[in-house]
Design a protein around this motif. Sequence first.
Motif, PDB file in Angstrom:
ATOM      1  N   ALA A   1       0.829  -1.205   0.000  1.00  0.00           N
ATOM      2  CA  ALA A   1       0.000   0.000   0.000  1.00  0.00           C
ATOM      3  C   ALA A   1       0.866   1.258   0.000  1.00  0.00           C
ATOM      4  O   ALA A   1       0.547   2.236  -0.686  1.00  0.00           O
ATOM      5  CB  ALA A   1      -0.939  -0.011   1.210  1.00  0.00           C
ATOM      6  N   LEU A   2       1.970   1.224   0.738  1.00  0.00           N
ATOM      7  CA  LEU A   2       2.902   2.362   0.727  1.00  0.00           C
ATOM      8  C   LEU A   2       3.518   2.568  -0.651  1.00  0.00           C
ATOM      9  O   LEU A   2       3.626   3.693  -1.132  1.00  0.00           O
ATOM     10  CB  LEU A   2       4.030   2.140   1.736  1.00  0.00           C
ATOM     11  CG  LEU A   2       3.729   2.373   3.192  1.00  0.00           C
ATOM     12  CD1 LEU A   2       4.890   1.875   4.047  1.00  0.00           C
ATOM     13  CD2 LEU A   2       3.473   3.842   3.443  1.00  0.00           C
ATOM     14  N   LEU A   3       3.934   1.481  -1.250  1.00  0.00           N
ATOM     15  CA  LEU A   3       4.621   1.560  -2.535  1.00  0.00           C
ATOM     16  C   LEU A   3       3.718   1.975  -3.685  1.00  0.00           C
ATOM     17  O   LEU A   3       4.203   2.518  -4.683  1.00  0.00           O
ATOM     18  CB  LEU A   3       5.280   0.212  -2.860  1.00  0.00           C
ATOM     19  CG  LEU A   3       6.403  -0.218  -1.927  1.00  0.00           C
ATOM     20  CD1 LEU A   3       6.827  -1.645  -2.228  1.00  0.00           C
ATOM     21  CD2 LEU A   3       7.594   0.731  -2.043  1.00  0.00           C
TER      22      LEU A   3
ATOM     23  N   PHE B   1       0.675   1.714   8.188  1.00  0.00           N
ATOM     24  CA  PHE B   1       1.874   0.884   8.311  1.00  0.00           C
ATOM     25  C   PHE B   1       2.458   0.993   9.717  1.00  0.00           C
ATOM     26  O   PHE B   1       2.821  -0.013  10.334  1.00  0.00           O
ATOM     27  CB  PHE B   1       2.929   1.286   7.274  1.00  0.00           C
ATOM     28  CG  PHE B   1       4.228   0.577   7.466  1.00  0.00           C
ATOM     29  CD1 PHE B   1       4.399  -0.720   7.003  1.00  0.00           C
ATOM     30  CD2 PHE B   1       5.285   1.181   8.130  1.00  0.00           C
ATOM     31  CE1 PHE B   1       5.596  -1.400   7.199  1.00  0.00           C
ATOM     32  CE2 PHE B   1       6.475   0.512   8.325  1.00  0.00           C
ATOM     33  CZ  PHE B   1       6.633  -0.780   7.864  1.00  0.00           C
ATOM     34  N   ALA B   2       2.550   2.205  10.244  1.00  0.00           N
ATOM     35  CA  ALA B   2       3.125   2.409  11.580  1.00  0.00           C
ATOM     36  C   ALA B   2       2.307   1.684  12.648  1.00  0.00           C
ATOM     37  O   ALA B   2       2.876   1.022  13.524  1.00  0.00           O
ATOM     38  CB  ALA B   2       3.220   3.897  11.895  1.00  0.00           C
ATOM     39  N   VAL B   3       0.985   1.796  12.573  1.00  0.00           N
ATOM     40  CA  VAL B   3       0.117   1.107  13.528  1.00  0.00           C
ATOM     41  C   VAL B   3       0.316  -0.404  13.418  1.00  0.00           C
ATOM     42  O   VAL B   3       0.467  -1.107  14.427  1.00  0.00           O
ATOM     43  CB  VAL B   3      -1.367   1.486  13.302  1.00  0.00           C
ATOM     44  CG1 VAL B   3      -2.299   0.561  14.062  1.00  0.00           C
ATOM     45  CG2 VAL B   3      -1.600   2.937  13.686  1.00  0.00           C
ATOM     46  N   HIS B   4       0.334  -0.909  12.182  1.00  0.00           N
ATOM     47  CA  HIS B   4       0.519  -2.350  11.988  1.00  0.00           C
ATOM     48  C   HIS B   4       1.876  -2.791  12.527  1.00  0.00           C
ATOM     49  O   HIS B   4       1.971  -3.804  13.222  1.00  0.00           O
ATOM     50  CB  HIS B   4       0.416  -2.724  10.508  1.00  0.00           C
ATOM     51  CG  HIS B   4       0.803  -4.143  10.262  1.00  0.00           C
ATOM     52  ND1 HIS B   4      -0.062  -5.195  10.495  1.00  0.00           N
ATOM     53  CD2 HIS B   4       1.973  -4.701   9.864  1.00  0.00           C
ATOM     54  CE1 HIS B   4       0.565  -6.327  10.241  1.00  0.00           C
ATOM     55  NE2 HIS B   4       1.796  -6.049   9.857  1.00  0.00           N
ATOM     56  N   ALA B   5       2.938  -2.067  12.201  1.00  0.00           N
ATOM     57  CA  ALA B   5       4.284  -2.469  12.607  1.00  0.00           C
ATOM     58  C   ALA B   5       4.421  -2.520  14.123  1.00  0.00           C
ATOM     59  O   ALA B   5       4.979  -3.479  14.674  1.00  0.00           O
ATOM     60  CB  ALA B   5       5.324  -1.522  12.005  1.00  0.00           C
ATOM     61  N   GLU B   6       3.907  -1.519  14.816  1.00  0.00           N
ATOM     62  CA  GLU B   6       3.985  -1.521  16.281  1.00  0.00           C
ATOM     63  C   GLU B   6       3.266  -2.730  16.864  1.00  0.00           C
ATOM     64  O   GLU B   6       3.807  -3.420  17.737  1.00  0.00           O
ATOM     65  CB  GLU B   6       3.391  -0.237  16.845  1.00  0.00           C
ATOM     66  CG  GLU B   6       4.283   0.962  16.678  1.00  0.00           C
ATOM     67  CD  GLU B   6       3.703   2.205  17.326  1.00  0.00           C
ATOM     68  OE1 GLU B   6       3.019   2.086  18.367  1.00  0.00           O
ATOM     69  OE2 GLU B   6       3.946   3.303  16.793  1.00  0.00           O
TER      70      GLU B   6
ATOM     71  N   SER C   1      -1.540  11.674  -2.677  1.00  0.00           N
ATOM     72  CA  SER C   1      -2.618  12.167  -1.813  1.00  0.00           C
ATOM     73  C   SER C   1      -3.021  11.167  -0.728  1.00  0.00           C
ATOM     74  O   SER C   1      -3.650  11.539   0.258  1.00  0.00           O
ATOM     75  CB  SER C   1      -3.847  12.516  -2.657  1.00  0.00           C
ATOM     76  OG  SER C   1      -4.340  11.355  -3.311  1.00  0.00           O
ATOM     77  N   GLU C   2      -2.655   9.891  -0.872  1.00  0.00           N
ATOM     78  CA  GLU C   2      -3.016   8.851   0.087  1.00  0.00           C
ATOM     79  C   GLU C   2      -1.810   8.309   0.868  1.00  0.00           C
ATOM     80  O   GLU C   2      -1.965   7.439   1.717  1.00  0.00           O
ATOM     81  CB  GLU C   2      -3.692   7.680  -0.639  1.00  0.00           C
ATOM     82  CG  GLU C   2      -5.022   8.040  -1.271  1.00  0.00           C
ATOM     83  CD  GLU C   2      -6.077   8.344  -0.223  1.00  0.00           C
ATOM     84  OE1 GLU C   2      -6.151   7.613   0.788  1.00  0.00           O
ATOM     85  OE2 GLU C   2      -6.819   9.325  -0.410  1.00  0.00           O
ATOM     86  N   PHE C   3      -0.622   8.830   0.558  1.00  0.00           N
ATOM     87  CA  PHE C   3       0.590   8.273   1.159  1.00  0.00           C
ATOM     88  C   PHE C   3       0.602   8.415   2.682  1.00  0.00           C
ATOM     89  O   PHE C   3       0.953   7.471   3.395  1.00  0.00           O
ATOM     90  CB  PHE C   3       1.849   8.899   0.562  1.00  0.00           C
ATOM     91  CG  PHE C   3       3.103   8.275   1.089  1.00  0.00           C
ATOM     92  CD1 PHE C   3       3.528   7.041   0.621  1.00  0.00           C
ATOM     93  CD2 PHE C   3       3.837   8.890   2.086  1.00  0.00           C
ATOM     94  CE1 PHE C   3       4.669   6.429   1.131  1.00  0.00           C
ATOM     95  CE2 PHE C   3       4.982   8.286   2.604  1.00  0.00           C
ATOM     96  CZ  PHE C   3       5.396   7.058   2.118  1.00  0.00           C
ATOM     97  N   ALA C   4       0.240   9.580   3.204  1.00  0.00           N
ATOM     98  CA  ALA C   4       0.261   9.788   4.663  1.00  0.00           C
ATOM     99  C   ALA C   4      -0.663   8.795   5.363  1.00  0.00           C
ATOM    100  O   ALA C   4      -0.305   8.244   6.408  1.00  0.00           O
ATOM    101  CB  ALA C   4      -0.120  11.220   5.003  1.00  0.00           C
ATOM    102  N   LYS C   5      -1.814   8.552   4.806  1.00  0.00           N
ATOM    103  CA  LYS C   5      -2.758   7.589   5.379  1.00  0.00           C
ATOM    104  C   LYS C   5      -2.149   6.184   5.363  1.00  0.00           C
ATOM    105  O   LYS C   5      -2.248   5.442   6.348  1.00  0.00           O
ATOM    106  CB  LYS C   5      -4.063   7.621   4.593  1.00  0.00           C
ATOM    107  CG  LYS C   5      -5.134   6.711   5.127  1.00  0.00           C
ATOM    108  CD  LYS C   5      -6.406   6.844   4.296  1.00  0.00           C
ATOM    109  CE  LYS C   5      -7.460   5.874   4.740  1.00  0.00           C
ATOM    110  NZ  LYS C   5      -8.682   5.970   3.927  1.00  0.00           N
ATOM    111  N   ALA C   6      -1.503   5.802   4.259  1.00  0.00           N
ATOM    112  CA  ALA C   6      -0.869   4.484   4.154  1.00  0.00           C
ATOM    113  C   ALA C   6       0.288   4.367   5.140  1.00  0.00           C
ATOM    114  O   ALA C   6       0.501   3.309   5.747  1.00  0.00           O
ATOM    115  CB  ALA C   6      -0.400   4.224   2.726  1.00  0.00           C
ATOM    116  N   LEU C   7       1.032   5.445   5.318  1.00  0.00           N
ATOM    117  CA  LEU C   7       2.155   5.437   6.264  1.00  0.00           C
ATOM    118  C   LEU C   7       1.653   5.285   7.702  1.00  0.00           C
ATOM    119  O   LEU C   7       2.230   4.529   8.493  1.00  0.00           O
ATOM    120  CB  LEU C   7       2.985   6.704   6.109  1.00  0.00           C
ATOM    121  CG  LEU C   7       4.261   6.788   6.943  1.00  0.00           C
ATOM    122  CD1 LEU C   7       5.194   5.614   6.649  1.00  0.00           C
ATOM    123  CD2 LEU C   7       4.960   8.111   6.686  1.00  0.00           C
TER     124      LEU C   7
END
Length: 81
Positions: free
Chosen positions: A33-35, A49-54, A40-46
Amino acid sequence: MTTAPAFVWSDTYALGYSQMDDTHREFVDCVNALLTAPDSEFAKALDAFAVHAEHHFKQEAEWMQGTDFPATECHMDEHEA
């Protein structure tokens, strides 16, 4: 126009522990999703990702320590990287 996934799950990533493999599939989906996110949607995807990774790293640490997972130290090193 649909963009092909930039990063997809491969069974070569499988560890043979279904819970961990499922979490890793989700990780691959988040990275994809990040790649492939438009600017316009990158910040939301990031953020996703951060929530998932933690959650992923904390949950797996508990699983590995609670089950004597044979490659705990190596896998935790991967998380740290």
